[in-house]
Design a protein around this motif. Sequence first.
Motif, PDB file in Angstrom:
ATOM      1  N   LYS A  21       0.695  -1.294   0.087  1.00 44.32           N
ATOM      2  CA  LYS A  21       0.107   0.071   0.120  1.00 44.32           C
ATOM      3  C   LYS A  21       0.789   1.099   0.028  1.00 44.32           C
ATOM      4  O   LYS A  21       0.537   2.201  -0.695  1.00 44.32           O
ATOM      5  N   ILE A  22       1.824   1.377   0.759  1.00 41.87           N
ATOM      6  CA  ILE A  22       2.645   2.503   0.764  1.00 41.87           C
ATOM      7  C   ILE A  22       3.864   2.546  -0.361  1.00 41.87           C
ATOM      8  O   ILE A  22       4.631   3.322  -0.423  1.00 41.87           O
ATOM      9  N   HIS A  23       4.080   1.461  -0.896  1.00 39.15           N
ATOM     10  CA  HIS A  23       4.752   1.199  -2.133  1.00 39.15           C
ATOM     11  C   HIS A  23       6.357   1.041  -1.473  1.00 39.15           C
ATOM     12  O   HIS A  23       7.305   1.693  -2.075  1.00 39.15           O
ATOM     13  N   ILE A  24       6.239   0.287  -0.524  1.00 43.87           N
ATOM     14  CA  ILE A  24       7.687  -0.009   0.022  1.00 43.87           C
ATOM     15  C   ILE A  24       8.355  -1.233  -0.774  1.00 43.87           C
ATOM     16  O   ILE A  24       7.848  -2.276  -0.780  1.00 43.87           O
ATOM     17  N   ALA A  25       9.401  -1.057  -1.346  1.00 45.71           N
ATOM     18  CA  ALA A  25      10.017  -2.035  -2.162  1.00 45.71           C
ATOM     19  C   ALA A  25      10.873  -3.101  -1.456  1.00 45.71           C
ATOM     20  O   ALA A  25      11.021  -4.251  -1.868  1.00 45.71           O
ATOM     21  N   LYS A  26      11.435  -2.512  -0.314  1.00 44.63           N
ATOM     22  CA  LYS A  26      12.278  -3.584   0.567  1.00 44.63           C
ATOM     23  C   LYS A  26      12.187  -3.283   1.970  1.00 44.63           C
ATOM     24  O   LYS A  26      12.288  -2.188   2.352  1.00 44.63           O
ATOM     25  N   ALA A  27      12.023  -4.220   2.905  1.00 43.46           N
ATOM     26  CA  ALA A  27      11.902  -4.042   4.413  1.00 43.46           C
ATOM     27  C   ALA A  27      12.853  -4.945   4.810  1.00 43.46           C
ATOM     28  O   ALA A  27      12.955  -6.051   4.568  1.00 43.46           O
ATOM     29  N   TYR A  28      13.760  -4.223   5.665  1.00 45.41           N
ATOM     30  CA  TYR A  28      15.101  -5.209   6.149  1.00 45.41           C
ATOM     31  C   TYR A  28      15.423  -4.777   7.423  1.00 45.41           C
ATOM     32  O   TYR A  28      15.158  -3.451   7.691  1.00 45.41           O
ATOM     33  N   ILE A  29      16.105  -5.553   8.163  1.00 43.23           N
ATOM     34  CA  ILE A  29      16.807  -5.217   9.505  1.00 43.23           C
ATOM     35  C   ILE A  29      18.330  -4.717   9.344  1.00 43.23           C
ATOM     36  O   ILE A  29      18.989  -5.709   8.936  1.00 43.23           O
ATOM     37  N   ILE A  30      18.691  -3.940   9.862  1.00 37.47           N
ATOM     38  CA  ILE A  30      20.057  -3.597  10.025  1.00 37.47           C
ATOM     39  C   ILE A  30      20.369  -3.190  11.516  1.00 37.47           C
ATOM     40  O   ILE A  30      19.776  -2.172  12.208  1.00 37.47           O
ATOM     41  N   GLY A  31      21.060  -3.948  12.271  1.00 38.28           N
ATOM     42  CA  GLY A  31      21.263  -3.824  13.455  1.00 38.28           C
ATOM     43  C   GLY A  31      20.083  -3.907  14.207  1.00 38.28           C
ATOM     44  O   GLY A  31      19.354  -4.803  14.482  1.00 38.28           O
ATOM     45  N   GLU A  59      17.529  -1.798  14.102  1.00 37.70           N
ATOM     46  CA  GLU A  59      16.632  -0.848  13.384  1.00 37.70           C
ATOM     47  C   GLU A  59      15.911  -1.530  11.911  1.00 37.70           C
ATOM     48  O   GLU A  59      16.711  -2.311  11.264  1.00 37.70           O
ATOM     49  N   ALA A  60      14.645  -1.288  11.755  1.00 38.55           N
ATOM     50  CA  ALA A  60      13.979  -1.727  10.594  1.00 38.55           C
ATOM     51  C   ALA A  60      14.015  -0.850   9.636  1.00 38.55           C
ATOM     52  O   ALA A  60      13.669   0.549   9.978  1.00 38.55           O
ATOM     53  N   HIS A  61      14.675  -0.990   8.062  1.00 44.12           N
ATOM     54  CA  HIS A  61      14.665  -0.073   7.160  1.00 44.12           C
ATOM     55  C   HIS A  61      13.624  -0.240   6.163  1.00 44.12           C
ATOM     56  O   HIS A  61      13.390  -1.439   5.799  1.00 44.12           O
TER      57      HIS A  61
END
Length: 168
Positions: free
Chosen positions: A93-103, A105-107
């Motif tokens: 819905k938001i047009h997020i291409a990628k969701a991932y974790i770094i440390g 934090e979710a990016h």
Amino acid sequence: SKLIEDTVRELKGEEIQNNPVEPEISLQVKGFIPTDYIPDLNQRLEVYRRLQLFDSLGECAILEGELIDRYGNFPEPVKKLLKLIVIKILCQKIHIAKAYIIGSEAHFDVQPTTPISPEKIAAIVDKRVSFLSEFRIGIKLNRKSWEKDMCMIVDYLKKITGSEFNGR
């Protein structure tokens, strides 16, 4: 099923809801349907097929009710799977291409085609949420349990989408 629905809408002259975004979800949580929850392979595959086609939170809620009625309470891997599907729907819905974790934090990499205004996203910025760049949002997580982190992600994504998408 979605193809048929879109074709019927097109023939009726209605607008087709187009979600070209197929988000890549890498949130260090793996969900699946264990064989001891749904022993029959065909039934398990049917649930996976339905989950793949979902584009609304309402569909997810209906399936959750059906699974509980038919197979009982969810084991943890199914809870994880359902939470990841909710996150995927919100990302679409938001047009997020990628969701991932770094440390810790979710990016979230947002595409420029997002229907959500930067002002709307900025309105939810707080001590946990920040703009990492023009098209990247960060959410600080507690990293105490997968469930709390995923619930926090869902809550913030729902705030970003606002009432316009909830339940649809």
